[in-house]
Design a protein around this motif. Structure first.
Motif, PDB file in Angstrom:
ATOM      1  N   LEU A   1      30.515  30.106  35.779  1.00  0.00           N
ATOM      2  CA  LEU A   1      31.386  29.445  36.891  1.00  0.00           C
ATOM      3  C   LEU A   1      32.908  29.683  36.239  1.00  0.00           C
ATOM      4  CD1 LEU A   1      32.019  27.669  39.129  1.00  0.00           C
ATOM      5  CD2 LEU A   1      31.421  25.690  37.677  1.00  0.00           C
ATOM      6  N   ALA A   2      32.840  29.281  34.993  1.00  0.00           N
ATOM      7  CA  ALA A   2      34.259  29.234  34.526  1.00  0.00           C
ATOM      8  C   ALA A   2      35.068  30.420  34.498  1.00  0.00           C
ATOM      9  CB  ALA A   2      33.958  28.464  32.852  1.00  0.00           C
ATOM     10  N   GLN A   3      34.177  31.383  34.276  1.00  0.00           N
ATOM     11  CA  GLN A   3      34.869  32.715  34.355  1.00  0.00           C
ATOM     12  C   GLN A   3      35.425  33.140  35.815  1.00  0.00           C
ATOM     13  OE1 GLN A   3      35.910  34.143  31.630  1.00  0.00           O
ATOM     14  NE2 GLN A   3      36.764  36.045  32.607  1.00  0.00           N
ATOM     15  N   LYS A   4      34.492  32.642  36.856  1.00  0.00           N
ATOM     16  CA  LYS A   4      34.749  32.849  37.960  1.00  0.00           C
ATOM     17  C   LYS A   4      35.988  32.108  38.646  1.00  0.00           C
ATOM     18  CE  LYS A   4      32.238  33.796  42.569  1.00  0.00           C
ATOM     19  NZ  LYS A   4      30.962  33.802  43.142  1.00  0.00           N
ATOM     20  N   ILE A   5      35.892  30.880  38.161  1.00  0.00           N
ATOM     21  CA  ILE A   5      37.031  30.284  38.550  1.00  0.00           C
ATOM     22  C   ILE A   5      38.579  30.576  38.092  1.00  0.00           C
ATOM     23  CG2 ILE A   5      38.211  27.763  37.950  1.00  0.00           C
ATOM     24  CD1 ILE A   5      35.444  26.477  38.328  1.00  0.00           C
ATOM     25  N   SER A   6      38.324  31.187  36.910  1.00  0.00           N
ATOM     26  CA  SER A   6      39.485  31.830  36.016  1.00  0.00           C
ATOM     27  C   SER A   6      40.358  32.748  37.081  1.00  0.00           C
ATOM     28  CB  SER A   6      39.125  32.225  34.684  1.00  0.00           C
ATOM     29  OG  SER A   6      40.344  32.887  34.000  1.00  0.00           O
ATOM     30  N   SER A   7      39.104  33.764  37.567  1.00  0.00           N
ATOM     31  CA  SER A   7      39.609  34.753  38.087  1.00  0.00           C
ATOM     32  C   SER A   7      39.954  34.714  39.854  1.00  0.00           C
ATOM     33  CB  SER A   7      38.685  35.747  38.181  1.00  0.00           C
ATOM     34  OG  SER A   7      37.454  35.493  38.506  1.00  0.00           O
ATOM     35  N   THR A   8      39.664  33.259  40.105  1.00  0.00           N
ATOM     36  CA  THR A   8      39.935  33.111  41.742  1.00  0.00           C
ATOM     37  C   THR A   8      41.441  32.412  41.901  1.00  0.00           C
ATOM     38  OG1 THR A   8      37.575  32.621  41.882  1.00  0.00           O
ATOM     39  CG2 THR A   8      38.967  31.597  43.353  1.00  0.00           C
ATOM     40  N   ARG A   9      42.045  32.869  42.833  1.00  0.00           N
ATOM     41  CA  ARG A   9      43.326  32.312  43.397  1.00  0.00           C
ATOM     42  C   ARG A   9      43.043  31.124  44.320  1.00  0.00           C
ATOM     43  NH1 ARG A   9      47.891  37.022  44.462  1.00  0.00           N
ATOM     44  NH2 ARG A   9      47.552  38.325  42.589  1.00  0.00           N
ATOM     45  N   GLY A  10      43.933  30.100  43.994  1.00  0.00           N
ATOM     46  CA  GLY A  10      43.965  29.177  45.108  1.00  0.00           C
ATOM     47  C   GLY A  10      42.847  27.882  44.534  1.00  0.00           C
ATOM     48  N   ASN A  11      43.704  26.841  44.435  1.00  0.00           N
ATOM     49  CA  ASN A  11      42.987  25.675  43.992  1.00  0.00           C
ATOM     50  C   ASN A  11      42.028  25.178  44.823  1.00  0.00           C
ATOM     51  OD1 ASN A  11      42.820  23.481  41.803  1.00  0.00           O
ATOM     52  ND2 ASN A  11      43.585  22.112  43.375  1.00  0.00           N
TER      53      ASN A  11
END
Length: 570
Positions: free
Chosen positions: A12-22
């Motif tokens: 999850l943390a890695q996916k959040i890191s690579s995702t744009r937009g809050n």
């Protein structure tokens, strides 16, 4: 894969890191939290994402240093620490990122780990074991046993969580609070208030899950997130008379909790710093105060003068300061806000109401408090600003009179008026990949100074600081175009660059940091100007840094005389 495994959290943390937009990041977190069943898993997951291995109010720390982790990683990977690990760490700019890459790519390391899908509770047990273990070799054995059961991705986030700092995924506590509110269909401000007064994101999440946020109560010795200030340049002010002015001290932000003779101090990042300041503890213990929580500043104060922050550094982190240290660098806690008094939280009261109660408390118990000055015009502000600088303070704080205590927020209610301590012409040495909105670009940079004529060094340039702001989108695009041309090597998300691009770097202060090659770091560095016109011969040197540091220490400061920056009726 079960939702309550640490591997799922790391993914999850890695996916959040690579995702744009809050909003997209929050959505991912909501989907994850919705899949957790037990209260304990909800508590630990939200705690790991925002606070670290332990709750901010637990008072616990694993106390695992950089070298303990780094030397173990070198041993695990069967590589030379000095010749292989350290250069790799310098190149990536991240120990955890380096360790992940090494575990993934070195055959000797790959043969040692096996994903056992440890649960969040099992990870908590490891953190607790590290907390109660004092010997370095035993801590390393605990880490070694844990790493053998994890994937490299898990190890990376395990290390970051262990450090009690940011996960560096572009998703901080505010994002987790928003995810809690959406997951359990609660008002965001209610969630934030509960988190503030409990001091725990994890406990707040469980209260939200059970529709019990109204049961959140403030407890003494649980630090509250500090109210923050915005630079005045970023906030338009139409009427200065709505604000009150105070001098901005050259010290360390601190929260003091006082009850029944017990005193505990907490730093801006909510760390427990009580042992470093026994003189402040003795001062408050002797006052016989009611239950009180104060927001203020610790300053070195000697000969009626507030001395430079660099001298306060000599006291910071020292758990048992000697009599000589206490004598050479005496400190004073100067209060500028009152958050809790005699059983009653004051967060929702206006600044004027809080100030009146603070003045009454100060008069009764002889506590130093800030001087407040009225403002009518920009000329008033300029005069007060000059006076603050003459005192050796950083500038001014403007505080809106009708504002409540906006814990953990940076809004328009508090504004800071200050000028940078200085600037240096530096050269860009490394570029680090951004995340979130800046994903796909290199937006974090390691800047260096020249040592090519310094007999102490063999290199031409060494790092002095990292910066990731102060430039426009257009400038960032132009820098990224040049970076493609001057890249020498790639280390995962980090590029080693040919020294070429000169950046004028602005900063608040110069601090001693013996862990770095320069032995100094810059406080709050940011881009001032990209100097496309300058060459490497124009880059400032380490000797320039040393000179500026000495000048800061030796500059004349006015004593607290006719117009003092604080009032103390002893």
């Amino acid at each position: 894969m079960p939702m309550n495994t640490f591997h799922t959290l790391a993914q999850l943390a890695q996916k959040i890191s690579s995702t744009r937009g809050n909003n997209a990041k929050i959505k991912l977190c909501v989907e994850y939290l919705s899949g957790l069943e037990s209260d304990r898993d909800v508590e630990l997951a939200t705690q790991y994402l925002s606070e670290g291995a332990f709750s901010s109010v637990s008072g616990k720390k694993a106390s695992v240093g950089y070298r303990t982790i780094a030397t173990l990683a070198a041993e695990f990977c069967e590589i030379d620490y000095e010749l292989v690990f350290k250069p790799s760490r310098t190149a990536t700019g991240s120990s955890s990122e380096t360790i992940q890459r090494l575990l993934e790519n070195i055959p000797e390391a790959r043969a040692k780990w096996k994903a056992e899908h440890l649960t969040l509770e099992e990870i908590n047990d490891i953190f607790e074991s590290l907390y109660i273990t004092s010997k370095r070799d035993l801590k390393q054995q605990l880490l070694l046993n844990a790493w053998k059961k994890m994937t490299p991705l898990e190890v990376k986030y395990f290390i970051r969580i262990l450090g009690q700092g940011s996960l560096r995924i572009g998703f901080e506590t505010k994002g987790v609070e928003s995810a809690i509110a959406k997951t359990f269909e609660k008002n965001l401000e209610t969630v934030r208030y509960a988190r503030m007064i409990t001091g725990s994101v994890g406990k707040t999440a469980v209260l939200a899950k059970h529709n019990c946020l109204n049961e959140a109560t403030f407890k003494m010795f649980s630090p509250i997130s500090f109210m923050l200030a915005s630079p005045i340049e970023s906030r338009a002010v139409s009427d200065l008379s709505e604000y009150i002015a105070e001098e901005k001290f050259d010290g360390m932000r601190c929260q003091a909790h006082i009850s029944g003779g017990k005193v505990e101090l907490f730093s801006r990042d909510l760390n427990h710093i009580t042992p470093s300041f026994p003189d402040i503890i003795e001062f408050f213990s002797s006052r016989d105060l009611p239950d009180t929580v104060l927001d203020g500043e610790i300053c070195v104060f000697k000969d009626d003068t507030i001395l430079p922050f660099q001298l306060l550094q000599k006291r910071m982190g020292v758990k048992k300061p000697s009599e000589k240290l206490l004598s050479d660098y005496p400190v004073l806690f100067i209060t500028y806000d009152l958050l809790f008094l005699d059983g009653v939280p004051l967060f929702d009261d206006s600044l004027i109401v809080r100030r009146k109660k603070l003045e009454e408390l100060a008069n009764t118990y002889s506590i130093p408090i800030t001087s407040q000055m009225e403002l009518e015009s920009k000329d008033d502000m300029e005069d007060l600003f000059k006076r603050a600088l003459a005192h050796g303070n950083e500038g001014l704080m403007l505080k809106r009179k009708d504002s409540n205590y906006e814990y953990g927020q940076r809004k328009k209610s508090w504004l800071k008026v200050k000028k940078p301590s200085g600037s240096l012409d530096t050269v860009m040495l490394y570029a680090h990949a951004g995340s979130g909105k800046r994903g796909g670009t290199y937006s974090d940079f390691t800047l260096g100074i020249s040592v090519k004529e310094d007999e102490r060094y063999e290199e031409e340039f060494i790092p002095i600081g990292k910066a990731y702001g102060g430039y426009s989108d257009k400038e960032l695009k132009k820098m990224n175009a040049l970076i493609k041309e001057i890249t020498l090597e790639r280390f995962g998300p980090t590029l080693l660059l040919k020294p070429q691009l000169v950046i004028e770097l602005e900063f608040e202060d110069i601090q001693i940091n013996k862990r770095t090659k320069a032995k100094f770091t810059l406080r709050f560095p940011r881009f001032k100007t990209i100097r496309w016109d300058l060459s490497l011969n124009d880059v400032d040197t380490l000797k320039d840094v040393e000179r500026m540091y000495k000048e800061k220490l030796s500059e004349e400061r006015e004593r607290q005389g006719k117009n003092p920056s604080f009032v103390f009726k002893n």
